[in-house]
Scaffold this active site. Structure first.
Site, PDB file in Angstrom:
ATOM      1  N   ILE A  61      -7.561   3.416 -18.763  1.00 42.24           N
ATOM      2  CA  ILE A  61      -6.826   3.750 -19.988  1.00 42.24           C
ATOM      3  C   ILE A  61      -7.720   3.544 -21.209  1.00 42.24           C
ATOM      4  O   ILE A  61      -7.741   4.365 -22.134  1.00 42.24           O
ATOM      5  CB  ILE A  61      -5.520   2.925 -20.076  1.00 42.24           C
ATOM      6  N   GLY A  67     -14.798  -1.615 -14.820  1.00 40.38           N
ATOM      7  CA  GLY A  67     -15.037  -0.415 -15.629  1.00 40.38           C
ATOM      8  C   GLY A  67     -16.284   0.327 -15.158  1.00 40.38           C
ATOM      9  O   GLY A  67     -17.091  -0.194 -14.389  1.00 40.38           O
ATOM     10  N   PHE A 119      -7.815  -3.934 -23.425  1.00 36.96           N
ATOM     11  CA  PHE A 119      -7.363  -3.308 -22.175  1.00 36.96           C
ATOM     12  C   PHE A 119      -7.787  -4.087 -20.932  1.00 36.96           C
ATOM     13  O   PHE A 119      -7.348  -3.757 -19.834  1.00 36.96           O
ATOM     14  CB  PHE A 119      -7.975  -1.902 -22.041  1.00 36.96           C
ATOM     15  N   ASN A 164      -7.743 -14.154 -15.642  1.00 34.62           N
ATOM     16  CA  ASN A 164      -8.185 -12.936 -16.337  1.00 34.62           C
ATOM     17  C   ASN A 164      -7.233 -12.515 -17.443  1.00 34.62           C
ATOM     18  O   ASN A 164      -7.669 -12.191 -18.544  1.00 34.62           O
ATOM     19  CB  ASN A 164      -8.306 -11.777 -15.349  1.00 34.62           C
ATOM     20  N   TYR A 210       1.929 -10.715 -12.329  1.00 36.84           N
ATOM     21  CA  TYR A 210       1.334  -9.765 -13.275  1.00 36.84           C
ATOM     22  C   TYR A 210       2.161  -9.663 -14.549  1.00 36.84           C
ATOM     23  O   TYR A 210       1.657  -9.824 -15.665  1.00 36.84           O
ATOM     24  CB  TYR A 210       1.190  -8.384 -12.609  1.00 36.84           C
ATOM     25  N   HIS A 270      -2.392   3.325  -6.684  1.00 36.72           N
ATOM     26  CA  HIS A 270      -1.363   4.049  -7.426  1.00 36.72           C
ATOM     27  C   HIS A 270      -0.941   5.335  -6.728  1.00 36.72           C
ATOM     28  O   HIS A 270      -1.734   5.981  -6.044  1.00 36.72           O
ATOM     29  CB  HIS A 270      -1.826   4.338  -8.856  1.00 36.72           C
ATOM     30  N   GLN A 325       1.617   6.639   2.505  1.00 38.04           N
ATOM     31  CA  GLN A 325       2.959   6.202   2.893  1.00 38.04           C
ATOM     32  C   GLN A 325       3.869   6.192   1.674  1.00 38.04           C
ATOM     33  O   GLN A 325       3.426   5.850   0.575  1.00 38.04           O
ATOM     34  CB  GLN A 325       2.906   4.767   3.439  1.00 38.04           C
ATOM     35  N   ASP A 360       8.932  -4.048  -6.044  1.00 38.95           N
ATOM     36  CA  ASP A 360       9.193  -2.739  -6.645  1.00 38.95           C
ATOM     37  C   ASP A 360      10.653  -2.619  -7.103  1.00 38.95           C
ATOM     38  O   ASP A 360      11.558  -2.563  -6.266  1.00 38.95           O
ATOM     39  CB  ASP A 360       8.956  -1.616  -5.614  1.00 38.95           C
TER      40      ASP A 360
HETATM   41  N1  UFG Z   1       4.158   4.266  -3.988  1.00 36.37           N
HETATM   42  C1  UFG Z   1       4.260   4.782  -2.719  1.00 36.37           C
HETATM   43  N2  UFG Z   1       3.109   4.894  -1.991  1.00 36.37           N
HETATM   44  C2  UFG Z   1       1.885   4.525  -2.465  1.00 36.37           C
HETATM   45  C3  UFG Z   1       1.805   4.019  -3.772  1.00 36.37           C
HETATM   46  C4  UFG Z   1       2.972   3.897  -4.514  1.00 36.37           C
HETATM   47  O1  UFG Z   1       5.345   5.103  -2.249  1.00 36.37           O
HETATM   48  O2  UFG Z   1       0.871   4.652  -1.737  1.00 36.37           O
HETATM   49  C5  UFG Z   1       5.382   4.160  -4.807  1.00 36.37           C
HETATM   50  C6  UFG Z   1       5.687   2.744  -5.250  1.00 36.37           C
HETATM   51  O3  UFG Z   1       6.410   2.047  -4.274  1.00 36.37           O
HETATM   52  C7  UFG Z   1       6.444   2.988  -6.549  1.00 36.37           C
HETATM   53  C8  UFG Z   1       5.829   4.287  -7.100  1.00 36.37           C
HETATM   54  O4  UFG Z   1       5.193   4.910  -5.985  1.00 36.37           O
HETATM   55  O5  UFG Z   1       7.781   3.227  -6.268  1.00 36.37           O
HETATM   56  C9  UFG Z   1       4.788   4.052  -8.173  1.00 36.37           C
HETATM   57  O6  UFG Z   1       3.857   3.092  -7.699  1.00 36.37           O
HETATM   58  P1  UFG Z   1       2.498   2.775  -8.439  1.00 36.37           P
HETATM   59  O7  UFG Z   1       1.770   1.770  -7.577  1.00 36.37           O
HETATM   60  O8  UFG Z   1       1.772   4.028  -8.766  1.00 36.37           O
HETATM   61  O9  UFG Z   1       2.937   2.120  -9.804  1.00 36.37           O
HETATM   62  P2  UFG Z   1       3.942   0.894 -10.050  1.00 36.37           P
HETATM   63  O10 UFG Z   1       5.248   1.518 -10.435  1.00 36.37           O
HETATM   64  O11 UFG Z   1       3.944  -0.099  -8.974  1.00 36.37           O
HETATM   65  O12 UFG Z   1       3.187   0.172 -11.242  1.00 36.37           O
HETATM   66  C10 UFG Z   1       3.467   0.433 -12.531  1.00 36.37           C
HETATM   67  C11 UFG Z   1       2.273   0.007 -13.367  1.00 36.37           C
HETATM   68  C12 UFG Z   1       2.149  -1.491 -13.382  1.00 36.37           C
HETATM   69  C13 UFG Z   1       3.475  -2.112 -13.748  1.00 36.37           C
HETATM   70  C14 UFG Z   1       4.535  -1.671 -12.786  1.00 36.37           C
HETATM   71  C15 UFG Z   1       5.866  -2.291 -13.134  1.00 36.37           C
HETATM   72  O13 UFG Z   1       1.082   0.555 -12.846  1.00 36.37           O
HETATM   73  O14 UFG Z   1       1.184  -1.865 -14.344  1.00 36.37           O
HETATM   74  O15 UFG Z   1       4.646  -0.265 -12.877  1.00 36.37           O
HETATM   75  O16 UFG Z   1       6.676  -2.330 -11.976  1.00 36.37           O
HETATM   76  F1  UFG Z   1       3.376  -3.457 -13.658  1.00 36.37           F
END
Ligand code: UFG
Length: 334
Positions: A14, A38, A75, A94, A143, A191, A207, A286
């Site tokens: 970001i 980075g 950041f 951190n 976090y 992500h 998955q 989640d």
């Molecule tokens: N997901 C999958 N499969 C994957 C990766 C993610 O199904 O391989 C799902 C997760 O379970 C979630 C959605 O996709 O439902 C998004 O997941 P991400 O890992 O991309 O992002 P998050 O929602 O976990 O994370 C974001 C921000 C974090 C923040 C968080 C708050 O990146 O900084 O939301 O819950 F903390």
């Protein structure tokens, strides 16, 4: 003469997009980054790069003095929920100790403005949606706790050291620079969008974590926001602080709850290939539904997202990933 912006963590995902936006409009921008996560080439738009880490008070102070810094955008942080549960020591070191060292350097050098990268994770499981800035703060993982700890320190630092701040709470940052210059490159990549894109390209398995949530299609709903729109928000926050605005908090999302399945369908359409997706158990930590109200930053700062639909977000991510199948290719953690 205009003073400089110090972008701590400006070689990351970001931060690098914010640096490009700042330079594009002509600001002087110094990136401060230890390049552990980075990428050197992601910082190439900056006026200067200082290699240093956020625990090095003297180096931070030198950078602020040498470049006549009046604004710090911070950041640099670890940002994986699951990892934070396994390694709270690393996250507190951190994200809390490191951030407080950055603020200590600012206090020592009398740097007046701070733009802080916070997260939707400070809210925990939402009790009302869309989530506004005043929603209760109840993180459900380390976090979110670390980010909230820094948020809570800021009023005290303002009172004692006159550091005014703007806290930007990102929902799901996604996408890549529309010109194709910058993108997302984490190792390991956790992500949703980059993982599912890599699966469509045949480079990895994928998955879906849970299809039994109380949502229309059973998968989690999230609020995806384009990284370039996040960059724009940082510029507005900076201008407001320099223009005399009070300290503030802003939520940043598009307010469009989008399910994991909808994202996967979009990726299949954009990439033109199926995403082989196995259904796996829910991932710990989640929440079922997270989406933002960004009305405050729209009305107070005039923020307008330019890349709000998921198709555009996915298309820019795919474009960068297609051109950079190994990311920046430097092995940094991202
Ligand atoms: N997901 C999958 N499969 C994957 C990766 C993610 O199904 O391989 C799902 C997760 O379970 C979630 C959605 O996709 O439902 C998004 O997941 P991400 O890992 O991309 O992002 P998050 O929602 O976990 O994370 C974001 C921000 C974090 C923040 C968080 C708050 O990146 O900084 O939301 O819950 F903390």
């Amino acid at each position: 003469m205009a003073r400089s912006v110090l972008v701590v963590g400006g070689a990351g995902y970001i931060g690098s997009h914010a640096v490009k936006a700042l330079r594009t409009r002509g600001d002087d921008v110094v990136v401060y980054d230890d390049l552990s996560a980075g990428h050197r080439s992601a910082a190439r738009f900056a006026t200067a790069l200082v290699e240093g880490n956020i625990h090095d008070l003297a180096r931070l102070r030198n950078a602020m003095r040498q470049y006549d810094v009046d604004v710090v955008m911070h950041f640099a942080a670890w940002a994986s929920v699951g990892e934070s549960v396994r390694d709270p020591i690393g996250y507190y070191r951190n994200n809390v100790t490191g951030s407080l060292t950055v603020l200590e350097a600012m206090a020592g050098e009398r740097v007046p403005f701070f733009v802080f990268s916070s997260t939707a994770a400070v809210f925990g499981n939402p009790v009302t949606t869309p989530i506004t800035e005043d929603h209760p703060k109840a993180p459900i993982n380390p976090y979110g706790e670390t980010k909230l700890a820094v948020e809570r320190a800021l009023p005290h630092y303002e009172k004692a050291y006159e550091i005014r701040s703007s806290v930007l709470r990102y929902f799901n940052a996604a996408g890549a620079d529309p010109d194709g210059d910058l993108g997302e490159d984490h190792a390991p990549e956790l992500h949703l969008i980059p993982r599912a894109i890599d699966a469509a390209a045949g480079r990895s398995t994928f998955q879906i974590f849970g299809d039994d949530y109380p949502t229309p299609d059973g998968t989690c709903l999230r609020d995806y926001i384009h990284v370039t729109d996040l960059g724009d928000a940082h510029l507005l926050a900076l201008d407001a602080l320099r223009g005399g605005a009070d300290s503030s908090h802003y939520n940043l999302g598009n307010g469009r709850p989008t399910s994991v399945r909808e994202v996967v369908d979009t990726i299949e359409r954009v990439v033109g290939k199926p995403v082989p997706a196995a259904i796996a158990p829910r991932r710990e930590g989640d929440p079922a539904v997270l989406f933002a109200s960004s009305d405050r930053i729209k009305s107070e700062l005039g923020w307008r997202p330019r890349f709000e639909d998921v198709d555009t977000i996915v298309s820019t991510a795919w474009r960068w990933r297609e051109a950079h199948p190994s990311g920046y290719g430097d092995g940094a953690r991202g």
